[in-house]
Design a protein around this motif. Structure first.
Motif, PDB file in Angstrom:
ATOM      1  N   ASP A  29      50.795   6.098  67.690  1.00 11.10           N
ATOM      2  CA  ASP A  29      49.877   5.251  68.410  1.00 11.10           C
ATOM      3  C   ASP A  29      49.235   4.195  67.509  1.00 11.10           C
ATOM      4  OD1 ASP A  29      48.619   8.209  70.362  1.00 11.10           O
ATOM      5  OD2 ASP A  29      50.313   6.657  70.487  1.00 11.10           O
ATOM      6  N   GLN A  30      48.939   2.984  68.061  1.00  9.90           N
ATOM      7  CA  GLN A  30      48.453   1.874  67.254  1.00  9.90           C
ATOM      8  C   GLN A  30      47.149   1.176  67.821  1.00  9.90           C
ATOM      9  OE1 GLN A  30      51.199  -0.397  65.347  1.00  9.90           O
ATOM     10  NE2 GLN A  30      49.850  -2.157  64.753  1.00  9.90           N
ATOM     11  N   SER A  31      46.070   1.055  66.937  1.00  7.83           N
ATOM     12  CA  SER A  31      44.839   0.283  67.633  1.00  7.83           C
ATOM     13  C   SER A  31      45.341  -1.119  67.487  1.00  7.83           C
ATOM     14  CB  SER A  31      43.607   0.877  66.690  1.00  7.83           C
ATOM     15  OG  SER A  31      42.618  -0.074  66.976  1.00  7.83           O
ATOM     16  N   ALA A  32      44.895  -1.753  68.435  1.00  8.95           N
ATOM     17  CA  ALA A  32      45.276  -3.176  68.523  1.00  8.95           C
ATOM     18  C   ALA A  32      43.918  -3.946  68.243  1.00  8.95           C
ATOM     19  CB  ALA A  32      45.493  -3.738  69.764  1.00  8.95           C
ATOM     20  N   SER A  33      43.062  -3.328  67.845  1.00 13.10           N
ATOM     21  CA  SER A  33      41.674  -4.037  67.303  1.00 13.10           C
ATOM     22  C   SER A  33      41.640  -4.167  65.827  1.00 13.10           C
ATOM     23  CB  SER A  33      40.501  -3.251  67.890  1.00 13.10           C
ATOM     24  OG  SER A  33      40.634  -2.135  67.574  1.00 13.10           O
ATOM     25  N   ALA A 181      42.295  -6.974  52.815  1.00 11.76           N
ATOM     26  CA  ALA A 181      43.092  -6.547  53.991  1.00 11.76           C
ATOM     27  C   ALA A 181      43.236  -5.100  53.900  1.00 11.76           C
ATOM     28  CB  ALA A 181      44.501  -7.321  54.181  1.00 11.76           C
ATOM     29  N   VAL A 182      42.825  -4.285  54.549  1.00  8.99           N
ATOM     30  CA  VAL A 182      43.105  -2.727  54.809  1.00  8.99           C
ATOM     31  C   VAL A 182      43.617  -2.061  55.835  1.00  8.99           C
ATOM     32  CG1 VAL A 182      41.715  -0.674  54.941  1.00  8.99           C
ATOM     33  CG2 VAL A 182      40.846  -2.533  53.758  1.00  8.99           C
ATOM     34  N   ARG A 183      44.990  -1.492  55.349  1.00  8.39           N
ATOM     35  CA  ARG A 183      45.653  -0.742  56.856  1.00  8.39           C
ATOM     36  C   ARG A 183      45.719   0.659  56.517  1.00  8.39           C
ATOM     37  NH1 ARG A 183      48.837  -4.020  59.867  1.00  8.39           N
ATOM     38  NH2 ARG A 183      48.963  -6.136  59.260  1.00  8.39           N
ATOM     39  N   ALA A 184      44.702   1.305  57.610  1.00 11.39           N
ATOM     40  CA  ALA A 184      44.692   2.826  57.327  1.00 11.39           C
ATOM     41  C   ALA A 184      45.528   3.636  58.231  1.00 11.39           C
ATOM     42  CB  ALA A 184      43.155   3.134  57.468  1.00 11.39           C
ATOM     43  N   VAL A 185      45.852   4.694  58.204  1.00  7.95           N
ATOM     44  CA  VAL A 185      46.569   5.751  59.175  1.00  7.95           C
ATOM     45  C   VAL A 185      45.604   6.847  59.367  1.00  7.95           C
ATOM     46  CG1 VAL A 185      48.351   7.174  59.349  1.00  7.95           C
ATOM     47  CG2 VAL A 185      48.878   4.959  58.348  1.00  7.95           C
ATOM     48  N   SER A 186      45.283   7.028  60.612  1.00  9.50           N
ATOM     49  CA  SER A 186      44.506   8.083  61.087  1.00  9.50           C
ATOM     50  C   SER A 186      45.232   9.325  61.600  1.00  9.50           C
ATOM     51  CB  SER A 186      43.476   7.655  62.014  1.00  9.50           C
ATOM     52  OG  SER A 186      42.426   8.629  62.608  1.00  9.50           O
ATOM     53  N   HIS A 187      44.890  10.372  61.276  1.00 11.01           N
ATOM     54  CA  HIS A 187      45.479  11.630  62.101  1.00 11.01           C
ATOM     55  C   HIS A 187      44.649  12.344  63.049  1.00 11.01           C
ATOM     56  CE1 HIS A 187      43.660  13.069  58.337  1.00 11.01           C
ATOM     57  NE2 HIS A 187      43.773  14.321  58.825  1.00 11.01           N
ATOM     58  N   PRO A 215      34.601 -11.450  49.032  1.00 17.58           N
ATOM     59  CA  PRO A 215      35.967 -11.743  49.965  1.00 17.58           C
ATOM     60  C   PRO A 215      35.432 -11.273  51.430  1.00 17.58           C
ATOM     61  CG  PRO A 215      36.567  -9.984  48.910  1.00 17.58           C
ATOM     62  CD  PRO A 215      35.049 -10.362  48.378  1.00 17.58           C
ATOM     63  N   ARG A 216      36.328 -11.686  52.580  1.00 17.16           N
ATOM     64  CA  ARG A 216      36.266 -11.265  53.856  1.00 17.16           C
ATOM     65  C   ARG A 216      36.957 -10.059  53.965  1.00 17.16           C
ATOM     66  NH1 ARG A 216      38.306 -16.181  54.433  1.00 17.16           N
ATOM     67  NH2 ARG A 216      40.190 -15.464  55.183  1.00 17.16           N
ATOM     68  N   LEU A 217      36.651  -9.146  54.987  1.00 14.05           N
ATOM     69  CA  LEU A 217      37.116  -7.910  55.271  1.00 14.05           C
ATOM     70  C   LEU A 217      37.816  -7.955  56.424  1.00 14.05           C
ATOM     71  CD1 LEU A 217      37.559  -4.916  54.331  1.00 14.05           C
ATOM     72  CD2 LEU A 217      35.446  -4.541  55.639  1.00 14.05           C
ATOM     73  N   SER A 218      39.125  -7.321  56.387  1.00 15.92           N
ATOM     74  CA  SER A 218      39.896  -6.974  57.633  1.00 15.92           C
ATOM     75  C   SER A 218      40.585  -5.860  57.671  1.00 15.92           C
ATOM     76  CB  SER A 218      41.273  -8.201  57.588  1.00 15.92           C
ATOM     77  OG  SER A 218      42.087  -7.818  58.851  1.00 15.92           O
ATOM     78  N   VAL A 219      40.166  -4.787  58.612  1.00 12.47           N
ATOM     79  CA  VAL A 219      40.679  -3.523  58.873  1.00 12.47           C
ATOM     80  C   VAL A 219      41.389  -3.342  59.923  1.00 12.47           C
ATOM     81  CG1 VAL A 219      39.769  -1.212  59.140  1.00 12.47           C
ATOM     82  CG2 VAL A 219      38.481  -2.998  57.593  1.00 12.47           C
ATOM     83  N   HIS A 220      42.467  -2.455  59.996  1.00 11.73           N
ATOM     84  CA  HIS A 220      43.358  -2.313  60.976  1.00 11.73           C
ATOM     85  C   HIS A 220      43.796  -0.795  60.679  1.00 11.73           C
ATOM     86  CE1 HIS A 220      46.386  -3.157  63.906  1.00 11.73           C
ATOM     87  NE2 HIS A 220      47.320  -2.205  63.211  1.00 11.73           N
ATOM     88  N   VAL A 221      43.738  -0.076  61.890  1.00 10.05           N
ATOM     89  CA  VAL A 221      43.929   1.350  61.827  1.00 10.05           C
ATOM     90  C   VAL A 221      44.903   1.641  62.763  1.00 10.05           C
ATOM     91  CG1 VAL A 221      42.924   3.533  61.891  1.00 10.05           C
ATOM     92  CG2 VAL A 221      41.490   1.542  61.029  1.00 10.05           C
TER      93      VAL A 221
END
Length: 228
Positions: A29-33, A181-187, A215-221
């Motif tokens: 499952d992936q968040s598009a936001s 750029a932050v890419r996180a995995v949530s359980h 810097p700017r911050l971009s988060v994807h979970v």
């Protein structure tokens, strides 16, 4: 009558992610936001303008110096030898003949000109650009004191802040000069809730780094992959 479940201890999926599976079995499952915002600019302190650190360019300067020194030394030796009655070296006679007989549209002339122009532009670029892209300048609070933070060290600090957020299983932080750029995995937990908490924690972490230009911050979970 079923007992109500605690929303913090239950694992929920996003409805949009569930409807995207054609067979009813989801691998992920992936968040598009995502989050992307510009932090409030921090004005320069009385210590002065915090510019980038300039590289000394030791290796290019050494190579250019050795080439120029060797070429001029060899040319002066040959000229002195000719003045004393000795014949010119074979390489200078061959070069003079080639320059006298070859036309400007010759392939070797064009290739040599292009190579010389490329080397010249590279040297000009090295002279004008500051270099040291791995160092992030910090705010100057005192005159005469300049400090910088390594990008890898800043990424490790932000990664430690991210793994403390509830619901984060793993996280990868890539720190650039203008963007984190932050890419996180949530359980567990809702993905939007995890992302909002990451926005808050990492936004505060970037401010605490004390950078001159945050810097700017971009988060994807995204959701962790199911086992089996």
């Amino acid at each position: 009558m079923s007992e109500p479940q605690d929303p913090e201890n239950s694992t929920q999926r996003l409805p949009a992610a569930e409807s995207a599976a054609p067979t009813g079995v989801l691998d992920m499952d992936q968040s598009a936001s995502g989050s992307s915002y510009d932090p409030v600019p921090v004005p320069d302190r009385p210590g002065g303008h915090a510019g980038r650190f300039r590289s000394e360019r030791r290796i290019p300067a050494t190579l250019v110096g050795l080439v120029v020194l060797g070429g001029t030394g060899l040319l002066l030796y040959d000229i002195a030898a000719v003045r004393t009655g000795h014949p010119a070296m074979q390489w200078r006679r061959s070069l003079a003949d080639e320059l006298a007989t070859r036309h400007l549209d010759d392939v070797w002339v064009l290739a040599g000109s292009a190579a010389a122009a490329a080397i010249g532009l590279w040297l000009i670029w090295l002279a004008l650009t500051p270099g040291l892209r791995a160092l992030l300048p910090m705010r100057r609070d005192h005159t005469g004191i300049r400090a910088a933070l390594d990008r890898k060290a800043a990424g490790l600090v932000l990664r430690d802040r991210a793994v403390e957020v509830s619901g984060v299983q793993s996280v990868r932080v890539r720190t650039g000069r203008h963007k984190v750029a932050v890419r996180a995995v949530s359980h567990f937990r809702e993905l939007d809730d995890v992302r909002n908490d990451l926005d808050t924690a990492l936004g505060a972490g970037i401010k605490e780094l004390g950078l001159a230009r945050p810097p700017r911050l971009s988060v994807h979970v995204r959701r962790a992959a199911k086992k089996g």
